[in-house]
Motif scaffolding. Structure first.
Motif, PDB file in Angstrom:
ATOM      1  N   UNK A 189      69.445 -11.602  53.446  1.00 14.40           N
ATOM      2  CA  UNK A 189      69.424 -12.615  52.237  1.00 14.40           C
ATOM      3  C   UNK A 189      70.485 -12.232  51.536  1.00 14.40           C
ATOM      4  N   UNK A 190      70.889 -12.778  50.393  1.00 12.12           N
ATOM      5  CA  UNK A 190      72.081 -12.408  49.712  1.00 12.12           C
ATOM      6  C   UNK A 190      71.830 -11.461  49.023  1.00 12.12           C
ATOM      7  N   UNK A 191      70.650 -11.121  48.503  1.00 11.49           N
ATOM      8  CA  UNK A 191      70.225  -9.996  47.713  1.00 11.49           C
ATOM      9  C   UNK A 191      70.514  -8.663  48.389  1.00 11.49           C
ATOM     10  N   UNK A 192      70.041  -8.742  49.776  1.00  5.43           N
ATOM     11  CA  UNK A 192      70.077  -7.423  50.424  1.00  5.43           C
ATOM     12  C   UNK A 192      71.652  -7.395  50.643  1.00  5.43           C
ATOM     13  N   UNK A 193      72.517  -8.345  51.189  1.00  5.19           N
ATOM     14  CA  UNK A 193      73.867  -8.092  51.195  1.00  5.19           C
ATOM     15  C   UNK A 193      74.497  -7.745  50.140  1.00  5.19           C
TER      16      UNK A 193
ATOM     17  N   UNK B 114      75.957  -0.666  46.875  1.00  2.00           N
ATOM     18  CA  UNK B 114      75.639   0.718  47.024  1.00  2.00           C
ATOM     19  C   UNK B 114      76.957   1.393  47.952  1.00  2.00           C
ATOM     20  N   UNK B 115      77.325   0.723  48.817  1.00  9.10           N
ATOM     21  CA  UNK B 115      78.609   1.599  49.542  1.00  9.10           C
ATOM     22  C   UNK B 115      79.711   1.713  48.551  1.00  9.10           C
ATOM     23  N   UNK B 116      79.942   0.683  47.715  1.00  6.51           N
ATOM     24  CA  UNK B 116      81.275   0.732  47.019  1.00  6.51           C
ATOM     25  C   UNK B 116      80.809   2.028  45.830  1.00  6.51           C
ATOM     26  N   UNK B 117      79.730   2.046  45.445  1.00 11.61           N
ATOM     27  CA  UNK B 117      79.124   3.007  44.380  1.00 11.61           C
ATOM     28  C   UNK B 117      79.325   4.445  45.080  1.00 11.61           C
TER      29      UNK B 117
ATOM     30  N   UNK C 222      82.916  -3.590  54.647  1.00  9.14           N
ATOM     31  CA  UNK C 222      82.580  -2.516  53.696  1.00  9.14           C
ATOM     32  C   UNK C 222      81.729  -1.437  54.467  1.00  9.14           C
ATOM     33  N   UNK C 223      80.701  -1.893  54.788  1.00  8.95           N
ATOM     34  CA  UNK C 223      80.123  -0.908  55.757  1.00  8.95           C
ATOM     35  C   UNK C 223      80.694  -0.126  57.042  1.00  8.95           C
ATOM     36  N   UNK C 224      81.719  -0.957  57.720  1.00  6.78           N
ATOM     37  CA  UNK C 224      82.246  -0.428  58.800  1.00  6.78           C
ATOM     38  C   UNK C 224      83.576   0.603  58.284  1.00  6.78           C
TER      39      UNK C 224
END
Length: 339
Positions: free
Chosen positions: A3-7, A13-16, A160-162
């Motif tokens: 979902x949009x919220x999950x993405x 979280x990754x950027x934080x 971002x995840x990769x």
């Protein structure tokens, strides 16, 4: 389906996590930014703001003031870990008139966390119309992702995840000896430290059985075997132990080598890359491949045990049997102290 919220949560979280690590570096006044971190910031900004930023330093070495620019849309960024007002002032002072005309939308992107407040009065701020809200960190970047389409969010989240792990590695802080938490050393098998023997225990054992041996030959074979095995990966040493333990029928001749048929070996061993281990053992001259001696026979592997010409391989195995020793200790961990 995500979902949009999950993405959005994943991206935030990754950027934080990256920002927290950069903030820790900044506390130690480590403000240098690796080119990969700059490249990461460029790709994130391009996706979030629909820009075509390029690395200005690649076009002009040590480009003063600005790191990333999109002349078509007039956006440019200085990417830094230094959140101070002095850094902002220095950046603006280094931007020449040509750059100011080309990039009317200039932002400072802090990799980490920007100050709570900034006060910009006088020059060079008035010349650029530069205001505190033009200093960004990843929180400001994240405020722009809410309006992205679901496809754009998937693309951004995937990128971002990769890249997060690599970016965080680039932001790691070395210890007092210059070692980083993530190092290639963590992925390299440590070299074993063999414990050698002068074969005196073997000599005493066989002397008690009234079967004297040549201790010098036994010691020489142990040293040679240890050196060859020490140069091999542990799993390859495990395979060598298997070849010895599961060898074919007992030898009928003093000078015969241990052997194991190839079909038998491939049915009893289910590990990965057996061929790779056999190749390493062959390269170390501990093994060779042979055609069958008889018509209809199986191809087989011959173990080239050091000292086999003098029957040391037979003495070695007999000694192991007599004392009930585990071959793992000698052939894998390379501890020959029992010999």
């Amino acid at each position: 389906m995500l979902t949009r919220g999950h993405l959005i949560g994943q991206i935030v979280d990754d950027l934080a996590g990256i920002a927290a690590q950069a903030k820790q570096r900044a506390r130690l006044h480590l403000f240098d930014i690796h080119t990969h971190v700059e490249g990461f910031a460029k790709e994130v900004l391009n996706r979030v703001l629909t820009l075509g930023l390029s690395n200005l330093n690649a076009q002009r070495s040590n480009n003063p003031g600005l790191d990333l620019g999109d002349a078509t849309k007039g956006w440019a960024f200085q990417v830094t870990a230094d959140k101070s007002g002095a850094k902002v002032k220095e950046t603006l002072e280094n931007i020449d008139e040509e750059q100011r005309a080309r990039y009317p939308n200039i932002r400072i992107l802090i990799i980490g966390e920007k100050q709570g407040t900034y006060t910009f009065t006088g020059e060079p701020y008035e010349r650029f119309g530069f205001k505190p809200e033009m200093v960004w960190d990843f929180n400001d970047v994240c405020s722009h992702i809410m309006s992205l389409s679901i496809d754009a969010l998937r693309d951004l989240a995937g990128y971002v995840s990769s890249e997060t792990r690599r970016v965080r590695i680039e932001l790691e802080i070395p210890d007092d000896e210059g070692r980083f938490p993530t190092s290639i050393d963590n992925f390299i098998e440590a070299l074993p430290k063999p414990q050698l023997s002068d074969a005196s225990k073997m000599e005493a054992h066989f002397a008690a059985k009234k079967e004297p041996i040549d201790r010098g030959e036994a010691e020489k074979a142990i040293v040679e075997l240890s050196a060859k095995l020490a140069a091999l990966p542990r799993l390859t040493r495990e395979v060598f132990k298997l070849l010895i333990e599961r060898r074919d029928e007992e030898l009928t001749s003093f000078s015969e080598d241990f052997r194991i048929s190839d079909p038998k070996l491939r049915r009893i061993y289910h590990g990965d890359d057996l061929d790779g281990d056999l190749a390493l053992l062959s390269e170390s001259d501990l093994l060779d491949f042979n055609e069958p001696h008889d018509s209809g026979g199986a191809y087989f592997w011959r173990v080239r045990f050091p000292g086999r010409g003098n029957g040391v391989h037979l003495l070695f195995i007999q000694y192991v049997k007599d004392l009930g020793l585990n071959l793992r200790k000698s052939l894998v961990t390379l501890d020959f102290s029992d010999f």
